[in-house]
Design a protein around this motif. Structure first.
Motif, PDB file in Angstrom:
ATOM      1  N   ASN A  23       0.758  -1.229   0.166  1.00  0.00           N
ATOM      2  CA  ASN A  23      -0.002   0.050   0.101  1.00  0.00           C
ATOM      3  C   ASN A  23       0.914   1.327   0.079  1.00  0.00           C
ATOM      4  O   ASN A  23       1.813   1.543   0.712  1.00  0.00           O
ATOM      5  CB  ASN A  23      -0.816   0.049   1.159  1.00  0.00           C
ATOM      6  CG  ASN A  23      -1.928   0.997   1.060  1.00  0.00           C
ATOM      7  OD1 ASN A  23      -1.887   2.337   1.556  1.00  0.00           O
ATOM      8  ND2 ASN A  23      -2.801   1.009   0.583  1.00  0.00           N
ATOM      9  N   PRO A  24       0.766   2.121  -1.139  1.00  0.00           N
ATOM     10  CA  PRO A  24       1.848   3.020  -1.304  1.00  0.00           C
ATOM     11  C   PRO A  24       1.398   4.345  -0.483  1.00  0.00           C
ATOM     12  O   PRO A  24       0.579   4.646  -0.021  1.00  0.00           O
ATOM     13  CB  PRO A  24       1.759   3.278  -2.656  1.00  0.00           C
ATOM     14  CG  PRO A  24       0.252   3.156  -3.124  1.00  0.00           C
ATOM     15  CD  PRO A  24      -0.009   1.980  -2.098  1.00  0.00           C
ATOM     16  N   VAL A  67       7.094  -7.353   0.566  1.00  0.00           N
ATOM     17  CA  VAL A  67       5.722  -6.583   0.963  1.00  0.00           C
ATOM     18  C   VAL A  67       6.564  -5.008   1.099  1.00  0.00           C
ATOM     19  O   VAL A  67       7.569  -5.045   1.834  1.00  0.00           O
ATOM     20  CB  VAL A  67       5.279  -6.866   2.340  1.00  0.00           C
ATOM     21  CG1 VAL A  67       3.742  -5.994   2.830  1.00  0.00           C
ATOM     22  CG2 VAL A  67       4.978  -8.413   2.448  1.00  0.00           C
ATOM     23  N   ASN A  68       5.824  -4.113   0.504  1.00  0.00           N
ATOM     24  CA  ASN A  68       6.227  -2.942   0.592  1.00  0.00           C
ATOM     25  C   ASN A  68       5.245  -2.000   1.505  1.00  0.00           C
ATOM     26  O   ASN A  68       3.975  -1.652   1.131  1.00  0.00           O
ATOM     27  CB  ASN A  68       6.437  -2.320  -0.680  1.00  0.00           C
ATOM     28  CG  ASN A  68       7.044  -0.692  -0.685  1.00  0.00           C
ATOM     29  OD1 ASN A  68       6.804   0.236  -1.346  1.00  0.00           O
ATOM     30  ND2 ASN A  68       8.154  -0.692   0.001  1.00  0.00           N
ATOM     31  N   LEU A  69       5.620  -1.271   2.664  1.00  0.00           N
ATOM     32  CA  LEU A  69       5.003  -0.728   3.337  1.00  0.00           C
ATOM     33  C   LEU A  69       5.158   0.719   3.463  1.00  0.00           C
ATOM     34  O   LEU A  69       6.339   1.244   3.326  1.00  0.00           O
ATOM     35  CB  LEU A  69       5.164  -1.197   5.070  1.00  0.00           C
ATOM     36  CG  LEU A  69       4.651  -2.877   5.137  1.00  0.00           C
ATOM     37  CD1 LEU A  69       4.977  -2.943   6.274  1.00  0.00           C
ATOM     38  CD2 LEU A  69       3.191  -3.393   4.776  1.00  0.00           C
ATOM     39  N   THR A  75       3.604   0.495   8.686  1.00  0.00           N
ATOM     40  CA  THR A  75       4.336  -0.574   9.444  1.00  0.00           C
ATOM     41  C   THR A  75       3.575  -1.021  10.777  1.00  0.00           C
ATOM     42  O   THR A  75       3.184  -2.234  10.924  1.00  0.00           O
ATOM     43  CB  THR A  75       5.934  -0.410   9.939  1.00  0.00           C
ATOM     44  OG1 THR A  75       6.538  -0.085   8.882  1.00  0.00           O
ATOM     45  CG2 THR A  75       6.337  -1.719  10.811  1.00  0.00           C
ATOM     46  N   GLY A  76       3.041  -0.056  11.375  1.00  0.00           N
ATOM     47  CA  GLY A  76       2.048  -0.206  12.361  1.00  0.00           C
ATOM     48  C   GLY A  76       0.821  -1.084  12.165  1.00  0.00           C
ATOM     49  O   GLY A  76       0.421  -2.046  12.780  1.00  0.00           O
ATOM     50  N   THR A  90       6.985 -17.715   7.770  1.00  0.00           N
ATOM     51  CA  THR A  90       6.855 -17.481   6.307  1.00  0.00           C
ATOM     52  C   THR A  90       8.072 -16.286   6.121  1.00  0.00           C
ATOM     53  O   THR A  90       8.045 -15.304   6.660  1.00  0.00           O
ATOM     54  CB  THR A  90       5.494 -16.930   5.914  1.00  0.00           C
ATOM     55  OG1 THR A  90       4.342 -17.385   6.589  1.00  0.00           O
ATOM     56  CG2 THR A  90       5.287 -16.439   4.736  1.00  0.00           C
ATOM     57  N   PRO A  91       8.638 -16.715   5.083  1.00  0.00           N
ATOM     58  CA  PRO A  91       9.868 -15.774   4.662  1.00  0.00           C
ATOM     59  C   PRO A  91       9.183 -14.732   3.872  1.00  0.00           C
ATOM     60  O   PRO A  91       8.856 -14.776   2.682  1.00  0.00           O
ATOM     61  CB  PRO A  91      10.519 -16.567   3.803  1.00  0.00           C
ATOM     62  CG  PRO A  91       9.846 -17.987   3.125  1.00  0.00           C
ATOM     63  CD  PRO A  91       8.845 -17.908   4.110  1.00  0.00           C
ATOM     64  N   LEU A  92       9.092 -13.410   4.416  1.00  0.00           N
ATOM     65  CA  LEU A  92       8.651 -12.198   4.058  1.00  0.00           C
ATOM     66  C   LEU A  92       9.722 -11.130   3.961  1.00  0.00           C
ATOM     67  O   LEU A  92      10.209 -10.942   4.874  1.00  0.00           O
ATOM     68  CB  LEU A  92       7.464 -11.872   4.655  1.00  0.00           C
ATOM     69  CG  LEU A  92       6.105 -12.374   4.569  1.00  0.00           C
ATOM     70  CD1 LEU A  92       5.177 -11.718   5.538  1.00  0.00           C
ATOM     71  CD2 LEU A  92       5.760 -12.745   3.053  1.00  0.00           C
ATOM     72  N   ILE A  93      10.076 -10.603   3.014  1.00  0.00           N
ATOM     73  CA  ILE A  93      11.164  -9.563   2.809  1.00  0.00           C
ATOM     74  C   ILE A  93       9.999  -8.347   3.001  1.00  0.00           C
ATOM     75  O   ILE A  93       9.430  -7.714   1.890  1.00  0.00           O
ATOM     76  CB  ILE A  93      11.908  -9.495   1.569  1.00  0.00           C
ATOM     77  CG1 ILE A  93      12.786 -10.635   1.884  1.00  0.00           C
ATOM     78  CG2 ILE A  93      12.688  -8.222   1.676  1.00  0.00           C
ATOM     79  CD1 ILE A  93      12.623 -11.747   0.888  1.00  0.00           C
ATOM     80  N   VAL A  94      10.040  -7.554   4.113  1.00  0.00           N
ATOM     81  CA  VAL A  94       9.417  -6.356   4.337  1.00  0.00           C
ATOM     82  C   VAL A  94      10.146  -5.095   4.080  1.00  0.00           C
ATOM     83  O   VAL A  94      11.018  -5.116   4.823  1.00  0.00           O
ATOM     84  CB  VAL A  94       8.652  -6.344   5.636  1.00  0.00           C
ATOM     85  CG1 VAL A  94       7.677  -5.331   5.722  1.00  0.00           C
ATOM     86  CG2 VAL A  94       7.855  -7.694   5.915  1.00  0.00           C
TER      87      VAL A  94
END
Ligand SMILES: Cc1ncc(C[n+]2csc(CCOP(=O)(O)OP(=O)(O)O)c2C)c(N)n1
Length: 531
Positions: A23-24, A67-69, A75-76, A90-94
Motif C-alpha cells: 500500500n503506497p 511487501v512494501n509498506l 508498519t504499525g 513465512t519468509p517475507l521481505i518487508v
C-alpha cells in the motif's frame, strides 16, 4: 552509472521477487516510480491485508515474498499480521519507506523514529542502511536471513531520497540453505529410542507440510505402526487425515493434552512447538513415565520446550531419515477413529450441518484457508485434509490473517498454474479485521469462495468466559452486520442465503466463477466448549 534503484530492481528480479504486495505512500513513491513492466504490484487497501496476502502467496508458492509498506503508520497497521507471519515461519521481505535522510534529524512528518526497532521482536532482522549504497546488499542479506531455517519475516527501512543515488557495484547474488539435515548420531539415537518403545505415538505439525514431508511422514508412521495425532492448533497439516492411523487433533491445554496421550511411552513430535497451548489447564505435560522426542528446525522452539529431548533438523528430512533407520514394527495397528455423527439439517443450520454439507461438495484438490475460532474443531472434524499444501490458518491466533491470506493463496494458484480451488471459511467476526482484501480479490478476478458462518457473536470468547467463569464481559455480540452488502461494496458476488439447498447451489456456482464470491450463511449461535 546505475542508481541504487536500478541495482535494487535488478537484484529483486534475479531473486525472483517480481511481485510487490503493498500500500503506497509518498515515502515509497521514489522506489515505485517507473515501475518495471516485468514486475507486478498487488495493491492492498490496508497494510494488514498486504502482509497476509504476501504470507499466503509465499506459503502457497514455497518462495519468499516482498511487501512494501508506508513508513511508521503502515508498519504499525501491518504489525498484527507480521506477528502471524513470524509464527507461521513465512519468509517475507518487508520494506518500508522512510523520510529523507536530510531531514531525519528534525523528525518531519512521516519520519519513522527508531525504524529498525518498530517491527521488533517479530522479525528475524531489521535494518536501516547506513548509506544509500548499502540498500542492494542489505536486501541480499535480508533475503538470505528470511529463507534460512527457521524462515520468517525481515524488515528494511529505506529513506526515500536514497533511490536516485549512484550505486556501488551490485552485491553478489548468493544462495543459502533452506533446509538442514539432523546430526546423524543424534538421529540414530532417536531411532534407537523409537525402536525400543513399546507404544510410541507420532505428533506432527505444520513444519512437516512446509518441508514437503508428507510422503516421509506416512512412511515413518507405517513403519512404526504408531497412531498419528496432529499437533494442537496447527497452522498447516502434516499428515493425511483420511489415513487409518490418523487419530485427530490434540487439545491445546497442558493437562488434557497429557491425558490424551496416556498409555504411550514415547511421544515423537515433528515440526511443531511442544506444545501450542491456549487456555491454562494445569496438569502433567506428559503421561507418567513417557519420554518426548522433539524434532524442529527452530532452535528457539527447541529451547523453550518444557520437557523432552530435542533434535534440530528439517522436519521432512528427519521423517525420511528416521523412516530409513527404524525397523518395521510388529505391533497391531491402532484402532481406526470413528466417523463424525451425521448432523441434523435445521434452519438456521448448526455449524456441523453447514460443514458436513461443505465437505460433501468439497472439490478434491480444494485448499482450505480458515479463521472460524469457535467452530474450528467442528469444521476440522467434518472436513479432513487429505493432500499436502491444502490447509492454512494463523499460527499466532491473531485474527485478520485468513481472509487476505486466501487472496494470496489464490494468486499463487494462478501464478504457478496449479489453479487449485481456494475456499476460505471465515467467521463473521474474523471477517471484519482485513475485510478490504475482498477488493483485491475482485480486482484480480480471483475465484476465491469465502464461506462465512454467521453466528452474530464472538463465540469463542463466550466459551472462554464460561470456561474462566467470568460472567458479564461486554462486546461479545455482533448484531446488524450486513456481510453481503459489505462484500458487494468491494466488488464480490454475494447472494443472500438461508437454506442448505441455497448454499449448495451458490457454492457450486462460486467454484466455477471468474471472481470472488462471499457466501454468508446464518448458523445457530451455539457456543461449543473451548476444549
Ligand atoms: C487481532 C485480534 N483481535 C482480537 C482477537 C480476540 N478474538 C479471538 S477469537 C475472537 C472472535 C472471533 O469471532 P468469529 O470470527 O465470529 O468466530 P466465532 O468465535 O464466533 O466462531 C476474537 C475477537 C484476536 N484473536 N485477534
Amino acid at each position: 552509472m546505475a542508481t541504487v534503484r536500478e541495482t535494487t530492481y535488478d537484484l529483486l528480479r534475479q531473486l525472483g521477487l517480481t511481485t510487490v504486495f503493498g500500500n503506497p505512500g509518498s515515502t515509497e513513491e521514489p522506489f515505485l516510480g517507473h515501475f518495471p513492466d516485468d514486475f507486478s504490484y498487488v495493491l492492498a487497501l490496508q497494510e494488514a491485508s498486504a502482509v497476509a496476502m504476501a504470507d499466503g502467496y509465499a506459503q502457497a508458492t514455497g518462495e519468499p515474498a516482498h511487501v512494501n509498506l508506508h513508513t511508521a503508520p503502515g508498519t504499525g497497521n501491518a504489525m498484527g499480521n507480521l506477528i502471524t507471519a513470524w509464527h507461521n515461519k513465512t519468509p517475507l521481505i518487508v520494506t518500508a519507506g522512510q523520510q529523507a535522510r536530510e531531514m531525519l534529524l528534525i523528525e518531519p512528518r512521516l519520519t519513522s523514529v527508531r525504524a529498525a526497532e518498530l517491527a521488533q521482536p517479530y522479525v528475524k532482522w531489521a535494518y536501516e542502511p547506513v548509506r544509500a549504497q548499502d540498500i542492494p546488499a542489505a536486501l541480499m542479506r535480508a533475503y538470505s536471513t528470511a529463507i534460512q531455517p527457521p524462515a520468517g519475516p525481515v524488515f528494511l527501512s529505506l529513506p526515500l531520497d536514497d533511490w536516485h543515488q549512484t550505486a556501488d557495484p551490485p552485491p553478489q547474488l548468493r544462495q543459502v540453505s533452506r533446509r538442514f539435515a539432523a546430526d546423524p548420531q543424534r538421529l540414530a539415537h532417536f531411532a534407537d529410542l523409537l525402536a525400543d518403545s513399546a507404544n510410541p505415538v507420532l505428533v506432527l505439525g505444520g513444519g512437516v507440510d512446509r518441508s514437503g514431508g508428507w510422503p516421509a511422514a506416512v512412511a515413518l508412521a507405517e513403519r512404526t505402526r504408531a497412531p498419528v495425532w496432529s499437533a494442537p492448533a496447527p497452522e498447516r497439516i502434516g499428515f493425511p487425515e483420511d489415513h487409518p492411523q490418523y487419530q485427530g487433533i490434540l487439545p491445546f491445554a497442558i493437562g488434557p493434552l497429557g491425558e490424551r496421550l496416556g498409555g504411550h511411552d514415547t511421544i515423537l513430535v515433528i515440526g511443531a512447538p511442544v506444545f501450542r497451548y491456549y487456555p491454562h489447564v494445569p496438569g502433567d505435560y506428559l503421561p507418567p513415565g513417557a519420554q518426548l522426542l522433539h524434532i524442529t528446525d527452530d532452535p528457539a522452539e527447541a529451547a523453550r520446550a518444557p520437557v523432552g529431548e530435542s533434535l534440530l533438523g528439517d522436519p521432512g528430512l528427519a521423517c525420511a531419515a528416521l523412516a530409513a533407520l527404524v525397523p518395521v514394527a510388529q505391533r497391531p495397528l491402532p484402532p481406526v477413529r470413528s466417523a463424525p455423527p451425521e448432523p441434523e439439517v435445521g434452519n438456521p443450520l448448526a455449524p456441523a450441518a453447514l460443514f458436513a454439507v461443505l465437505a460433501r461438495h468439497w472439490p478434491a484438490d480444494g485448499i482450505l484457508v480458515t479463521e472460524t475460532p469457535s467452530n474450528l474443531s467442528i469444521l476440522r472434524r467434518h472436513l479432513p485434509i487429505t493432500r499436502p499444501g491444502s490447509y492454512f490458518t494463523t499460527a499466532s491466533g491473531g485474527l485478520g490473517f485468513g481472509l487476505p491470506a486466501a487472496v494470496g493463496v489464490a494468486l499463487a494458484q494462478r501464478v504457478t498454474g496449479q489453479r487449485r480451488p481456494v475456499i476460505a471459511v471465515i467467521g463473521d467476526g474474523s471477517f471484519q479485521y482485513s475485510v478490504q482484501a475482498l477488493w483485491t480479490a475482485a480486482q484480480q478476478r480471483l475465484p476465491v469462495v469465502f464461506v462465512v458462518p454467521v453466528n452474530r457473536q464472538y463465540g469463542i470468547l463466550k466459551a472462554f468466559a464460561e470456561f474462566k467463569e467470568t460472567a458479564g464481559v461486554p462486546g461479545l455480540d455482533l448484531p446488524d452486520l450486513d456481510i453481503p452488502a459489505v462484500a458487494a461494496g468491494f466488488g464480490c458476488h454475494a447472494p443472500r442465503l438461508t437454506t442448505s439447498d441455497e448454499f449448495v447451489d451458490a457454492f457450486r456456482a462460486a467454484l466455477g466463477a471468474s471472481g470472488p464470491t462471499v457466501l454468508a450463511v446464518p448458523i445457530t449461535a451455539d457456543v461449543p466448549p473451548i476444549l
